[in-house]
Design an enzyme around this catalytic site. Structure first.
Site, mmCIF file in Angstrom:
data_model
loop_
_atom_site.group_PDB
_atom_site.id
_atom_site.type_symbol
_atom_site.label_atom_id
_atom_site.label_comp_id
_atom_site.label_asym_id
_atom_site.label_seq_id
_atom_site.Cartn_x
_atom_site.Cartn_y
_atom_site.Cartn_z
ATOM 1 N N LYS A 173 16.773 -103.784 4.501
ATOM 2 C CA LYS A 173 17.680 -103.038 3.602
ATOM 3 C C LYS A 173 16.899 -102.762 2.328
ATOM 4 C CE LYS A 173 20.273 -103.104 0.433
ATOM 5 N NZ LYS A 173 20.082 -102.220 -0.758
ATOM 6 N N GLU A 176 18.483 -99.060 -2.985
ATOM 7 C CA GLU A 176 19.116 -97.739 -3.010
ATOM 8 C C GLU A 176 18.434 -96.812 -4.025
ATOM 9 O OE1 GLU A 176 20.196 -100.654 -3.874
ATOM 10 O OE2 GLU A 176 21.829 -100.638 -5.336
ATOM 11 N N GLY A 225 13.800 -109.514 -5.332
ATOM 12 C CA GLY A 225 14.615 -108.784 -6.300
ATOM 13 C C GLY A 225 14.904 -109.654 -7.509
ATOM 14 N N THR A 229 20.696 -111.660 -8.560
ATOM 15 C CA THR A 229 21.055 -111.302 -7.177
ATOM 16 C C THR A 229 20.603 -112.412 -6.225
ATOM 17 O OG1 THR A 229 20.513 -109.033 -7.811
ATOM 18 C CG2 THR A 229 20.946 -109.424 -5.490
ATOM 19 N N GLY A 230 19.396 -112.936 -6.463
ATOM 20 C CA GLY A 230 18.880 -114.012 -5.612
ATOM 21 C C GLY A 230 19.797 -115.217 -5.630
ATOM 22 N N GLU A 247 12.040 -114.195 -3.520
ATOM 23 C CA GLU A 247 10.969 -113.813 -4.464
ATOM 24 C C GLU A 247 11.665 -113.129 -5.628
ATOM 25 O OE1 GLU A 247 7.982 -114.685 -4.168
ATOM 26 O OE2 GLU A 247 7.778 -115.164 -2.047
HETATM 27 P P1 NAD Z 1 18.093 -106.281 -7.565
HETATM 28 O O1 NAD Z 1 18.239 -107.737 -7.457
HETATM 29 O O2 NAD Z 1 19.066 -105.529 -8.404
HETATM 30 O O3 NAD Z 1 18.175 -105.583 -6.131
HETATM 31 C C1 NAD Z 1 17.306 -105.936 -5.078
HETATM 32 C C2 NAD Z 1 17.929 -105.585 -3.757
HETATM 33 O O4 NAD Z 1 19.097 -106.388 -3.541
HETATM 34 C C3 NAD Z 1 18.385 -104.139 -3.621
HETATM 35 O O5 NAD Z 1 18.063 -103.705 -2.315
HETATM 36 C C4 NAD Z 1 19.904 -104.242 -3.803
HETATM 37 O O6 NAD Z 1 20.628 -103.207 -3.168
HETATM 38 C C5 NAD Z 1 20.198 -105.579 -3.153
HETATM 39 N N1 NAD Z 1 21.414 -106.266 -3.604
HETATM 40 C C6 NAD Z 1 22.060 -106.149 -4.792
HETATM 41 N N2 NAD Z 1 23.088 -107.034 -4.845
HETATM 42 C C7 NAD Z 1 23.100 -107.708 -3.673
HETATM 43 C C8 NAD Z 1 23.899 -108.771 -3.142
HETATM 44 N N3 NAD Z 1 24.900 -109.323 -3.826
HETATM 45 N N4 NAD Z 1 23.603 -109.230 -1.909
HETATM 46 C C9 NAD Z 1 22.568 -108.726 -1.200
HETATM 47 N N5 NAD Z 1 21.783 -107.725 -1.656
HETATM 48 C C10 NAD Z 1 22.026 -107.225 -2.880
HETATM 49 O O7 NAD Z 1 16.603 -106.043 -8.046
HETATM 50 P P2 NAD Z 1 15.915 -104.684 -8.464
HETATM 51 O O8 NAD Z 1 16.488 -104.256 -9.780
HETATM 52 O O9 NAD Z 1 15.948 -103.748 -7.307
HETATM 53 O O10 NAD Z 1 14.405 -105.143 -8.648
HETATM 54 C C11 NAD Z 1 13.902 -105.699 -9.815
HETATM 55 C C12 NAD Z 1 13.822 -107.209 -9.700
HETATM 56 O O11 NAD Z 1 13.033 -107.601 -8.587
HETATM 57 C C13 NAD Z 1 13.156 -107.849 -10.898
HETATM 58 O O12 NAD Z 1 13.904 -108.948 -11.352
HETATM 59 C C14 NAD Z 1 11.816 -108.318 -10.374
HETATM 60 O O13 NAD Z 1 11.255 -109.390 -11.070
HETATM 61 C C15 NAD Z 1 12.147 -108.648 -8.959
HETATM 62 N N6 NAD Z 1 10.926 -108.612 -8.128
HETATM 63 C C16 NAD Z 1 10.412 -109.801 -7.681
HETATM 64 C C17 NAD Z 1 9.240 -109.805 -6.936
HETATM 65 C C18 NAD Z 1 8.637 -111.093 -6.420
HETATM 66 O O14 NAD Z 1 7.891 -111.028 -5.453
HETATM 67 N N7 NAD Z 1 8.916 -112.240 -6.997
HETATM 68 C C19 NAD Z 1 8.609 -108.601 -6.624
HETATM 69 C C20 NAD Z 1 9.169 -107.430 -7.104
HETATM 70 C C21 NAD Z 1 10.344 -107.451 -7.844
#
Ligand code: NAD
Length: 479
Positions: A173, A176, A225, A229-230, A247
């Site tokens: 997934k 978006e 992400g 969210t994590g 991650e």
């Molecule tokens: P995000 O957490 O907003 O979204 C990530 C993904 O999760 C998207 O596909 C989103 O649709 C999905 N999502 C959102 N809510 C969800 C839920 N409740 N359940 C399941 N899925 C859900 O992150 P973002 O804004 O897309 O990305 C930026 C973040 O990612 C930053 O915090 C960055 O540090 C982190 N990131 C971490 C790494 C790593 O390897 N540690 C690498 C790249 C980015």
């Protein structure tokens, strides 16, 4: 505009959800209308992924046969690298130069995990009398992989490759905000000849991610992400006792001691935060500088930032393109205002470009803030943009205390000519990756992940494949 379908069971479907637009952050133009999955589509993808695990055409492949498929995917990525790089550039605004590197890294991930797949071994511990224990590693099953928008081609490959190498099936997934590259990964998986249901891609937003996490047929979630969210995913996965790999975010310290090579430290710290518009989980966003060299360093970094060319991502001379979306640019801007409100001095940057081509896109310049201490909000919260905060320190103990004073623990950089100090500091910082006299280097062979709220588990390296396997002990009586 036709609705772009996604892939379930080797069939392209437009989905039951509301289609959404993917736009180009360089000028706001609409790139594609993308179909969205609903709960029924997620259910269909899980069904297909479960059947794939039982399909002899996938289940019974020998390691070298699985490796051959992974090599084929790597070759297909390489063969189409220019198109893929341009697609990612249009979808998330990173420079074409960086996107080309990211596609090459994605292809290399498949080749690396093909090698891991072929060379992976079980264990034969010493027998206990007539009982022979054997440890085998089996696929965990259906893996739900959820990815962010900052480097889709690489981050998605870093999940697909080890998940497939371990013999699982996957439902990806993508974000978006950048949904298009995952559809190319799906196309390539089809072209490589993967059996139905082994690779599925479901497009859509957080609801689709939630449906995947909550689905009882998904055996494991691999998420990259934001930390918030994590945490929500871990909570739901905890309720279901489902393994997760997380991650997450970072607020990494990049540390400059007085004995560092100043020119290298300035360049390393500058690239560490400003490359890719700072939209990197490992960005060195807190730059700690020995107070005795503060003025010289600040002047050096200010000059570096002012020469950092912001411009259209396809231009060869551009160092950084637009941020990935207008909403994200607004968020970065808001953080800088919060910093100003906290009393920060803006040394350079700090305002979106007002003229010409740049005014039409989600651009934000390299920005440096000083005058705060590590407890300020902008020193503690992840901005995920080209915003550096410079903080002074006095001696190693003070430095280590400040550097570790964060909920995150993803990465850190140390600039010094004293190897003993480099070692001491590297061991004392609580983070998953430490760079000494360099920054943002990465090797697919080395584990990647975070301490504290930066994540759970490690990607890459040999353990990157084992993470998607269940160890099983078999006791064999020779009596
Ligand atoms: P995000 O957490 O907003 O979204 C990530 C993904 O999760 C998207 O596909 C989103 O649709 C999905 N999502 C959102 N809510 C969800 C839920 N409740 N359940 C399941 N899925 C859900 O992150 P973002 O804004 O897309 O990305 C930026 C973040 O990612 C930053 O915090 C960055 O540090 C982190 N990131 C971490 C790494 C790593 O390897 N540690 C690498 C790249 C980015």
């Amino acid at each position: 505009m036709d609705v772009q379908p996604f892939l379930i069971d080797n069939t392209w479907v437009t989905g039951g959800g509301e289609p959404f637009v993917s736009s180009n952050p360089a000028d706001g133009s609409e790139l594609a209308m993308v179909g969205s999955a609903d709960a029924a589509d997620v259910d269909a993808a899980v069904g297909a992924a479960k059947r794939a695990l039982e399909n002899p055409a996938w289940r019974d492949l020998k390691p070298h046969e699985r490796a051959r498929l992974l090599h084929r995917i790597g070759e297909l990525l390489d063969a189409d690298s220019e198109n893929l790089a341009r697609l990612q550039m249009r979808d998330n605004g990173k420079t074409l130069r960086e996107c080309r590197v990211l596609v090459a890294e994605a292809a290399a991930s498949f080749r690396y995990f093909a090698a891991v797949c072929e060379t992976f071994e079980g264990e034969l511990p010493p027998p206990r009398g007539d009982n022979w224990p054997v440890t085998v590693y089996e696929p965990v099953g259906v893996v739900g992989a959820i990815t962010p928008w900052n480097s889709p081609v690489t981050l998605e490959a870093q999940k697909l490759a080890p998940v497939l190498a371990a013999g699982n099936s996957i439902i990806l997934k993508p974000s978006e905000v950048t949904p298009l590259i995952a559809l190319e990964h799906a196309r390539i998986a089809l072209e490589a000849g993967l059996p139905p249901g082994v690779v599925n891609v479901v497009s859509g937003g957080g609801d689709v991610g939630r449906a995947l996490v909550g689905h009882p047929g998904v055996d494991m979630i691999s998420f990259t992400g934001g930390t918030k969210t994590g945490s929500a995913i871990a909570e739901e996965a905890g309720r279901l006792l489902k393994p997760v790999m997380l991650e997450l975010g970072g607020k990494s310290p990049n540390i400059v001691f007085a004995d560092a090579d100043m020119a290298k430290a300035v360049k390393g710290a500058g690239n560490g935060i400003f490359s890719g518009g700072g939209q990197s989980c490992i960005a060195g966003s807190r730059i700690f500088v020995d107070e005795t060299i503060m003025d010289e360093f600040v002047e050096g970094l200010r000059a570096f930032a002012q020469n950092y060319r912001i411009g259209p991502p396809e231009d060869e001379g551009t160092d950084t393109g637009p941020l990935a979306s207008f909403a994200h640019r607004d968020r970065v801007e808001e953080f800088v205002e919060i910093g100003r409100g906290e009393g920060a001095k803006v040394l350079t940057g700090g305002a979106r470009p007002a003229d010409g081509v740049l005014a039409k896109g989600a651009y934000y310049p390299a920005t440096i803030l000083t005058g705060l201490d590590n407890s300020a909000r902008i020193c503690q919260e992840e901005i995920f943009g080209p915003v550096a905060v410079i903080l002074p320190f006095k001696g190693e103990d003070d430095l280590i205390e400040q550097a570790n004073d964060t909920v995150y623990g993803l990465a850190a950089g140390v600039w010094t000519s004293d190897y003993r100090r480099a070692w001491r500091v590297a061991r004392a910082i609580r983070a998953g990756t430490i760079w000494i006299n360099t920054y943002k280097q990465s090797a697919i062979t080395s584990p990647f992940g975070g301490f504290k709220q930066s994540g759970l588990g490690r990607e890459k390296g040999l353990q990157g494949m084992r993470a998607y396997m269940e160890p099983k002990a078999i006791y064999w009586s020779m009596d």
